[in-house]
Write an enzyme that holds these catalytic residues in place. Structure first.
Site, short mmCIF file in Angstrom:
data_model
loop_
_atom_site.label_atom_id
_atom_site.label_comp_id
_atom_site.label_asym_id
_atom_site.label_seq_id
_atom_site.Cartn_x
_atom_site.Cartn_y
_atom_site.Cartn_z
N HIS A 260 -9.59 0.50 5.07
CA HIS A 260 -8.31 0.84 5.71
C HIS A 260 -8.57 1.84 6.84
O HIS A 260 -9.41 2.74 6.72
CB HIS A 260 -7.34 1.44 4.68
N GLU B 56 -7.05 4.35 7.83
CA GLU B 56 -6.89 5.78 7.50
C GLU B 56 -8.15 6.31 6.81
O GLU B 56 -8.54 7.46 7.02
CB GLU B 56 -5.63 5.98 6.65
N SER C 24 3.43 -2.23 10.41
CA SER C 24 4.88 -2.22 10.62
C SER C 24 5.53 -3.57 10.32
O SER C 24 6.49 -3.96 10.99
CB SER C 24 5.21 -1.74 12.03
N GLY D 244 2.27 2.09 10.78
CA GLY D 244 3.18 3.23 10.62
C GLY D 244 3.87 3.65 11.91
O GLY D 244 4.47 4.72 11.97
N LYS E 44 0.08 4.27 -0.32
CA LYS E 44 -0.59 5.46 0.27
C LYS E 44 -0.39 6.68 -0.64
O LYS E 44 -0.29 6.52 -1.86
CB LYS E 44 -0.09 5.69 1.70
N GLU F 266 -5.30 -5.37 10.56
CA GLU F 266 -4.31 -4.31 10.74
C GLU F 266 -4.60 -3.56 12.05
O GLU F 266 -5.42 -2.63 12.07
CB GLU F 266 -4.40 -3.31 9.58
N ASN G 73 0.87 -1.19 0.00
CA ASN G 73 0.00 0.00 0.00
C ASN G 73 0.90 1.23 0.00
O ASN G 73 1.48 1.57 1.02
CB ASN G 73 -0.89 -0.04 1.24
C1 PEP Z 1 -0.86 -0.03 6.07
O1 PEP Z 1 -1.07 1.16 6.02
O2 PEP Z 1 -1.66 -0.81 5.54
C2 PEP Z 1 0.32 -0.48 6.79
C3 PEP Z 1 0.35 -1.72 7.18
O3 PEP Z 1 1.33 0.43 7.00
P1 PEP Z 1 2.77 0.14 7.69
O4 PEP Z 1 3.30 -1.13 7.10
O5 PEP Z 1 3.60 1.33 7.31
O6 PEP Z 1 2.53 0.03 9.16
#
Ligand code: PEP
Length: 253
Positions: free
Chosen positions: A92, A94, A210, A170, A11, A164, A9
Site C-alpha cells: 500500500h 502509505e 476515492s 483519500g 486503515k 491505486e 481498508n
Molecule cells: C486506499 O487507501 O486503499 C484507498 C483506496 O483509500 P480511499 O478509497 O479513501 O481513496
C-alpha cells in the site's frame, strides 16, 4: 472466470466497539452474487472481526516476512495464518511512503504470505508527478517486475493486484474510467506476457482511489476492473453496501 472483489481498508480508524459494529453490519449486507467481500481492520481488531465474519473474509493491513523472532512491534504472516486471517495488503502506498517499504521488502512479504497460504493483495500505483510526466505505465510495470513477476505461475495465480494511483487515494480525485482502464489493461497485458493468456484472464485487478457509491458502477463496468480496494467509503456500511450490491455490478455490464 476471475473473481469480483470488494475490499475495505479501514486503515488506522475506529474504536474496538465501532470496528465490531461495522464488521457486523458489513457481514449482513446484501452482497451481489459472485462478489467476494474482504475487510482489512486494524490488526488489534482482526480476531474480533474474524469471530463475527461469516459472509465476508478478514485480512490484515500489514505483516512482516519473518515467521518469528526479535522484530518488536511486528506481526508475522505465520501468526496471521494461526489466527485464521485470510489475506494481507502488501505494498500500500502509505506503507511505502511512511514506513519506507521498498520493492525488495515487498517481494519478501509476498513470498512469506504465499508460503503461509495468506492471500496477498499487492498494491501498485504512481504518484502525481509520475502521472503528470507521462511515465506512469513504466513506473507501475517496474513495481510489478521488482516485487511480483519473479513468482512462478502457480504462486502468481493466488495474488490479487490492486492499482491505486496515489494522487487518487483519500483525495476525492478519482481516476477517470479511461485512466483506470488504460492502466488495468496494461497490467493485464504484462501478466499475459509473463504468465500467458489464461492466467492473465483469471487475475483479479482491483481499482483503489476515492472509489465511492457515486463512481463505483462506472469503474466496475470497465472491462479490466475486477472490483475495488476501498478506503474512506468502507468505513460506513451504507456506502459500502452500494459497492457490494448486485445492481452496482450489473446495470452497466
Ligand atoms: C486506499 O487507501 O486503499 C484507498 C483506496 O483509500 P480511499 O478509497 O479513501 O481513496
Amino acid at each position: 472466470m476471475r473473481s469480483k472483489i470488494v475490499a475495505g481498508n479501514w486503515k488506522m480508524n475506529l474504536s474496538q466497539s465501532e470496528a465490531k459494529q461495522l464488521c457486523k453490519e458489513v457481514n449482513s449486507l446484501n452482497i451481489g452474487s459472485g462478489i467476494e467481500v474482504y475487510i482489512f481492520p486494524p490488526m488489534l481488531y482482526a480476531s474480533d472481526c474474524k469471530a463475527l465474519a461469516t459472509n465476508i473474509k478478514v485480512g490484515a493491513q500489514n505483516a512482516y516476512p519473518k515467521d518469528s523472532g526479535a522484530y518488536t512491534g511486528e506481526v508475522s504472516m505465520w501468526q496471521l495464518k494461526e489466527a485464521g486471517i485470510a489475506a494481507v495488503l502488501i505494498g500500500h502506498s502509505e506503507r511505502r511512503e511512511y514506513f519506507g517499504e521498498d520493492n525488495a521488502l515487498l517481494k519478501n512479504k509476498l513470498e512469506a504470505a504465499l508460503a503461509h497460504g495468506i492471500k496477498p493483495f499487492f498494491c501498485c500505483g504512481e504518484p502525481l508527478e509520475i502521472r503528470q510526466n507521462g511515465t506512469f505505465l513504466e513506473y507501475v510495470k517496474s513495481q510489478l517486475e521488482e516485487s511480483v513477476f519473479h513468482l512462478p505461475a502457480s504462486e502468481f495465480e493466488k495474488v490479487v493486484l490492486a492499482y491505486e494511483p496515489i494522487w487518487a487515494i483519500g483525495t476525492g480525485q478519482t481516476a477517470s474510467t479511461e485512466q483506470a482502464e488504460e492502466m488495468h489493461a496494461a497490467i493485464r497485458s504484462w501478466v499475459e506476457e509473463k504468465y500467458g493468456k489464461e492466467i492473465a484472464e483469471n487475475t483479479a485487478i482491483l481499482y483503489g482511489g476515492s472509489c465511492n457509491p457515486g463512481n463505483a458502477q462506472a469503474l466496475f463496468a470497465c472491462e479490466n476492473v475486477d472490483g475495488g480496494l476501498i478506503g474512506g467509503a468502507s468505513l460506513k456500511a451504507a456506502d459500502f453496501s452500494v459497492l457490494v450490491a448486485e445492481e452496482t455490478w450489473t446495470i452497466l455490464n
